[in-house]
Design a protein around this motif. Structure first.
Motif, PDB file in Angstrom:
ATOM      1  N   ASN B  82       1.254 -13.761   5.349  1.00  0.00           N
ATOM      2  CA  ASN B  82       2.094 -13.025   6.315  1.00  0.00           C
ATOM      3  C   ASN B  82       2.099 -13.741   7.664  1.00  0.00           C
ATOM      4  O   ASN B  82       1.916 -13.121   8.715  1.00  0.00           O
ATOM      5  N   THR B  85       6.465 -15.198   9.618  1.00  0.00           N
ATOM      6  CA  THR B  85       7.333 -14.228   8.938  1.00  0.00           C
ATOM      7  C   THR B  85       8.091 -13.336   9.908  1.00  0.00           C
ATOM      8  O   THR B  85       8.784 -12.395   9.484  1.00  0.00           O
ATOM      9  N   GLN B 122       7.608 -13.607   2.822  1.00  0.00           N
ATOM     10  CA  GLN B 122       7.359 -12.201   3.157  1.00  0.00           C
ATOM     11  C   GLN B 122       6.407 -11.571   2.144  1.00  0.00           C
ATOM     12  O   GLN B 122       6.452 -11.878   0.954  1.00  0.00           O
TER      13      GLN B 122
END
Lengths: 406, 406
Positions: B82, B85, B122
């Protein structure tokens, strides 16, 4: 092995520069390993040297002699760096200069010594000194290729650049050579470059020209981030092609010379990257939109030094997370990552700090598969920019450096 | 692959800490990839995080939540970092915390999120959130090994350390886990560590203990010099083993806890180096005799980062010129090279800046052939010292990093 076209160009003669070479058996048989440059009287010479605290004996001596006056001779051996050699190393560098001064009938301070090769072993001074007379005996204007070959260590190719240019109806030449394939070679040490012109340039401007052009050429390349103990770059202007001395930066001819020297130095520096240890790709890292040049340079080097970026490029893997991470840890304060754009050639991979919407792995992989590419970064916070050149990190880098002495 | 003994020790239970794990299919099937830590009420928690400007969404959120109060839960996923992103990444990190807060009936700010894995993709937020209830359902005190396994990315082994110690007749436990194998993994991101004790320690001292011990452990290791976007280290003290709170550095018990935590953190940090990408050797670089700690640290890192030193060690080649060169380019001002001594374990290779007289290649090669060794440098200009841990640079480093996504 080297990336792209690294062939030697026509090496134009520089009036006032003669070169002699010899086989002195410093480390290997059957190769030229001793090179002497002779400059005509009145030649203006400037030098820049490694910042490494462990700089080699000949570097210390060359710096001291440069301060004392204008050198008439350069003497360069390959095969042994004369670095990490203590007092005996300094005595050997001094003995080399003393003998050449005697043979050539000049002052000892008019000689600059250079060594490249293995660190930590003493020079075979008797063999080296024996080679001086043979080298003097074959001094001639047409030996630039011999010189380029004679200073190689584990370079895979000799490196040269040469241009001619016209000022006020007079044709001048700018010719130079370089060697090096890692910032340090497997205990070789490392980058040397010699450039000469027959244009008439004042001593002050010779120094300024060298400083300006080294900053955009040899000071902007990296193979492995290691800085050698012996790096040296010499620029000499003999004035032997005639004309009135260039002694002001406001002289229009200064800009012309600066442009020519910049191209020659960039080519000589980039040839080192193209011949980088294990290199399969030549990479330009261009950072723009910075608040100042230093932060652009810091980020460019952070990318160019990252083993993860370099292995990804070796694998033709457009692994842009590694590029972002390298930007992020470059130590530039208050970086707003949401303003950062990154391109691989013309393919935008990162927009406003995240993945570019229309980016595809296929497009990125296509750029990465080429033997030459540009990583371009826009920091979005100013007008400064800077560029660094590097190569990828391959199995062969490890192989060359792990196997060298075995 | 890992160097030396990296086996998991007996992982003693920490009173007040429960751990739940689940298979959330973040990136791979059939593996635990979601870990939840539950701390008893009143637990004091401190954290340190990556300095990378491109730090990941969960790092931003964890920092913010730590400022807001004392966390009750940590939620960690592997397989996806993550990072890089953008806004969606931050929304996903927030959604993870919100869902866990709802299920566990605590405030959202009482949850710290962590992610590790691929950069720039993602999170599969639906799958991740579905795993939260199963992880909560199996919360138990005896799941430290499961947690160590559940946070691995391309680590070859789970990493843990655990000690018990007695203060005023009460037995306390200090147990921790870590993950990481390069400062950045092949687009994985990277180092995480969680350590907990059931000793009663004030919030202020929990923070101080973490800061002090990170500086001699996780801040003193390098595999490839790349700093991750996700690095995080958390230390929690539950106080559930009883006793009077330690709230002063002058309390004799503080020194005991500091000693235990230092050992645990050093072990967890060194396990990362031992499992370094392609590592075949574990190297301690100890620099002493410095004018200050910073210059010792700079020189130790210069040696530990040098690809040439690391490939020489891989090849068991006592190529000491490369070590000298790395000392010389560390940027330490006014270094007097004639005062520098260098040893490989007990073999002196460099004396007063040159080769040690009684040094032999055989002796050097013998040390280099071992799987663990110490490079010791004495700068001869003061009493400061510092130590850094690293590994060698092998073919497999390039292989792992070049091949990962292909």
């Amino acid at each position: 092995m080297a990336v792209g076209d690294v062939s030697m160009p026509q090496m134009h003669v520089v009036k006032g520069v003669k070169i002699g070479t010899a086989e002195a058996y410093v480390r290997y048989q059957n190769r030229r390993d001793l090179v002497i440059f002779e400059f005509s009287e009145g030649t203006q010479v400037a030098g820049v040297f490694t910042q490494n605290a462990f700089c080699a004996a000949p570097v210390h001596l060359s710096k001291a002699h440069l301060l004392a006056g204008n050198p008439r001779y350069l003497v360069i051996n390959t095969g042994n760096a004369n670095a990490g050699t203590g007092k005996i190393g300094m005595q050997n560098a001094e003995a080399t200069c003393a003998k050449l001064a005697e043979l050539a009938n000049v002052k000892v301070t008019e000689i600059l010594p250079f060594s490249t090769g293995v660190i930590g072993e003493q020079l075979p001074i008797e063999r080296l000194v024996k080679g001086l007379q043979p080298a003097l005996d074959n001094l001639n204007e047409n030996a630039w290729l011999d010189a380029a070959t004679g200073i190689m260590t584990t370079d895979t190719t000799p490196k040269g650049a040469s241009e001619q240019f016209v000022l006020d109806g007079v044709t001048y030449t700018m010719t130079g050579i370089s060697k090096g394939a890692g910032m340090i070679r497997p205990n070789m040490a490392t980058m040397l470059s010699y450039v000469a012109t027959d244009a008439p340039i004042s001593r002050e401007l010779v120094q300024l020209l060298l400083k300006e052009t080294v900053n955009v050429s040899f000071n902007r390349i990296t193979v492995d981030g290691d800085t050698s103990t012996n790096d040296s770059c010499i620029f000499a202007a003999t004035g032997q092609a005639g004309g009135i001395e260039i002694n002001s930066v406001n002289d229009a001819r200064y800009s012309v010379v600066l442009g020519v020297l910049t191209r020659v130095m960039k080519r000589l520096a980039q040839l080192i990257v193209r011949d980088g240890e294990g290199a399969t790709k030549f990479i330009t890292v261009a950072v723009e939109g910075g608040a100042n040049t230093q932060e652009c340079c810091d980020i460019a080097y952070s990318i160019a030094h990252s083993p993860l970026v370099k292995t990804a490029i070796f694998a033709s893997d457009p692994n842009w997370g590694r590029i972002l991470a390298a930007i992020g840890y470059a130590g530039v304060p208050n970086l707003d990552v949401e303003k950062i754009q990154v391109w691989l050639d013309d393919v935008q991979i990162c927009k406003d700090g995240g993945a570019a919407e229309d980016y595809t792995e296929e497009a990125g992989a296509h750029v990465m598969s080429q033997s030459e590419m540009t990583i371009r970064v826009d920091l979005g916070r100013g007008d400064a920019k800077d560029t660094v050149y590097t190569c990828d990190l391959s199995y062969d880098y490890v192989k060359i450096n792990a196997d060298y002495r075995s």
